[in-house]
Design a protein around this motif. Sequence first.
Motif, mmCIF file in Angstrom:
data_model
loop_
_atom_site.group_PDB
_atom_site.id
_atom_site.type_symbol
_atom_site.label_atom_id
_atom_site.label_comp_id
_atom_site.label_asym_id
_atom_site.label_seq_id
_atom_site.Cartn_x
_atom_site.Cartn_y
_atom_site.Cartn_z
ATOM 1 N N LEU A 203 -2.922 2.602 4.661
ATOM 2 C CA LEU A 203 -2.114 1.420 4.357
ATOM 3 C C LEU A 203 -0.644 1.812 4.292
ATOM 4 O O LEU A 203 -0.290 2.987 4.331
ATOM 5 C CB LEU A 203 -2.540 0.814 3.013
ATOM 6 C CG LEU A 203 -4.010 0.426 2.863
ATOM 7 C CD1 LEU A 203 -4.286 -0.041 1.435
ATOM 8 C CD2 LEU A 203 -4.394 -0.667 3.859
ATOM 9 N N THR A 204 0.218 0.823 4.167
ATOM 10 C CA THR A 204 1.637 1.053 3.909
ATOM 11 C C THR A 204 1.969 0.476 2.544
ATOM 12 O O THR A 204 1.180 -0.293 1.960
ATOM 13 C CB THR A 204 2.522 0.377 4.968
ATOM 14 O OG1 THR A 204 2.470 -1.056 4.787
ATOM 15 C CG2 THR A 204 2.049 0.725 6.380
ATOM 16 N N MET A 205 3.137 0.793 2.036
ATOM 17 C CA MET A 205 3.544 0.255 0.742
ATOM 18 C C MET A 205 3.719 -1.264 0.799
ATOM 19 O O MET A 205 3.626 -1.936 -0.223
ATOM 20 C CB MET A 205 4.828 0.928 0.272
ATOM 21 C CG MET A 205 4.646 2.396 -0.089
ATOM 22 S SD MET A 205 3.615 2.622 -1.561
ATOM 23 C CE MET A 205 4.846 2.443 -2.848
ATOM 24 N N LYS A 206 3.958 -1.802 1.966
ATOM 25 C CA LYS A 206 4.068 -3.258 2.116
ATOM 26 C C LYS A 206 2.730 -3.944 1.874
ATOM 27 O O LYS A 206 2.684 -5.154 1.617
ATOM 28 C CB LYS A 206 4.608 -3.609 3.502
ATOM 29 C CG LYS A 206 6.019 -3.120 3.768
ATOM 30 C CD LYS A 206 7.014 -3.723 2.787
ATOM 31 C CE LYS A 206 8.430 -3.242 3.062
ATOM 32 N NZ LYS A 206 9.389 -3.756 2.043
ATOM 33 N N ASP A 207 1.650 -3.176 1.958
ATOM 34 C CA ASP A 207 0.322 -3.727 1.706
ATOM 35 C C ASP A 207 -0.030 -3.739 0.225
ATOM 36 O O ASP A 207 -1.145 -4.133 -0.142
ATOM 37 C CB ASP A 207 -0.745 -2.899 2.444
ATOM 38 C CG ASP A 207 -0.585 -2.934 3.952
ATOM 39 O OD1 ASP A 207 -0.353 -4.024 4.497
ATOM 40 O OD2 ASP A 207 -0.690 -1.864 4.586
ATOM 41 N N CYS A 208 0.894 -3.296 -0.619
ATOM 42 C CA CYS A 208 0.603 -3.129 -2.047
ATOM 43 C C CYS A 208 1.324 -4.161 -2.907
ATOM 44 O O CYS A 208 2.439 -4.574 -2.600
ATOM 45 C CB CYS A 208 1.024 -1.746 -2.519
ATOM 46 S SG CYS A 208 0.347 -0.369 -1.579
ATOM 47 N N MET A 209 0.664 -4.544 -3.992
ATOM 48 C CA MET A 209 1.332 -5.259 -5.079
ATOM 49 C C MET A 209 1.243 -4.361 -6.304
ATOM 50 O O MET A 209 0.324 -3.546 -6.431
ATOM 51 C CB MET A 209 0.697 -6.630 -5.359
ATOM 52 C CG MET A 209 -0.694 -6.591 -5.960
ATOM 53 S SD MET A 209 -1.207 -8.189 -6.686
ATOM 54 C CE MET A 209 -1.184 -9.266 -5.270
#
Length: 273
Positions: A203-209
């Motif tokens: 994943l990328t950090m953009k995929d995280c909350m």
Amino acid sequence: MARLAAFDMDGTLLLPNHHLGEVTLRTLKRLREERQIILAFATGRHVLEMRHVLGTLDLDAFLITGNGTRIHSMEGELLHRQDLAPAAAEKVILGRWDTQASMHVFNDTGWLTQHEIPELLHAHVYSGFKYRLTDLKSLPKNEVTKICFCGDHDDLSRLKIQLGEALGDSAFLCFSALDCLEVLPVGCNKGSALGILSQHLGLTMKDCMAFGDAMNDREMLSSVGHGLIMGNAMAQLKADLPHLPVIGHCSNQAVSHYLTHWLDTPNLTYSPE
């Protein structure tokens, strides 16, 4: 759409009495079951304590512990570790600091300190995690994960200046709470650890909350696709990240309140409880 959700514990996911609310637990399980969201607990707490907590919750989650010094898989596999540079650990432990704060050293065996401070155990009543009384100066300096100082915030702010001048760029200093200053390995924080975990998962950090309330959450909240600040967060965190939304107070299980809205009515504007 978020695929990985990371949660700070104290002041965020936990109630002020350091327990996890039933409503919050149900909501976390909904994330896993209904949306297949991967969960990660990102905390300053020790992995030994967090394993106990997870065991009582019947909840699968990755663990980022010691403020990013350790990452463990849901099966308990060590994915990443980072310790303080031995020279930095030695300088802090053997140094003479102008402070009234108590010093606490953490390594893979647990939490070590020199004097009985029963009030510090209140935050660990849920897990029963305890310190061990030890001569800190005798500890191996090449096995120190992090060092914490606990005390009055103004005193710790002055201590941070002293430590910064002595350590330079050999360690990272941050407040994990108003009354807790941490000395961490260089480049080690929850944000960098979550980046390592995200990459491990493809994943990328953009995929995280992510959710947090203190300065040790700053890098994590600022680097994810969707960072959320607690209403009870440190004023400096809110000031440093003014573009991020602020939700409600941990005493009202605000993380659950927000996630329930995110799950059930994502098309409506969110309003804190």
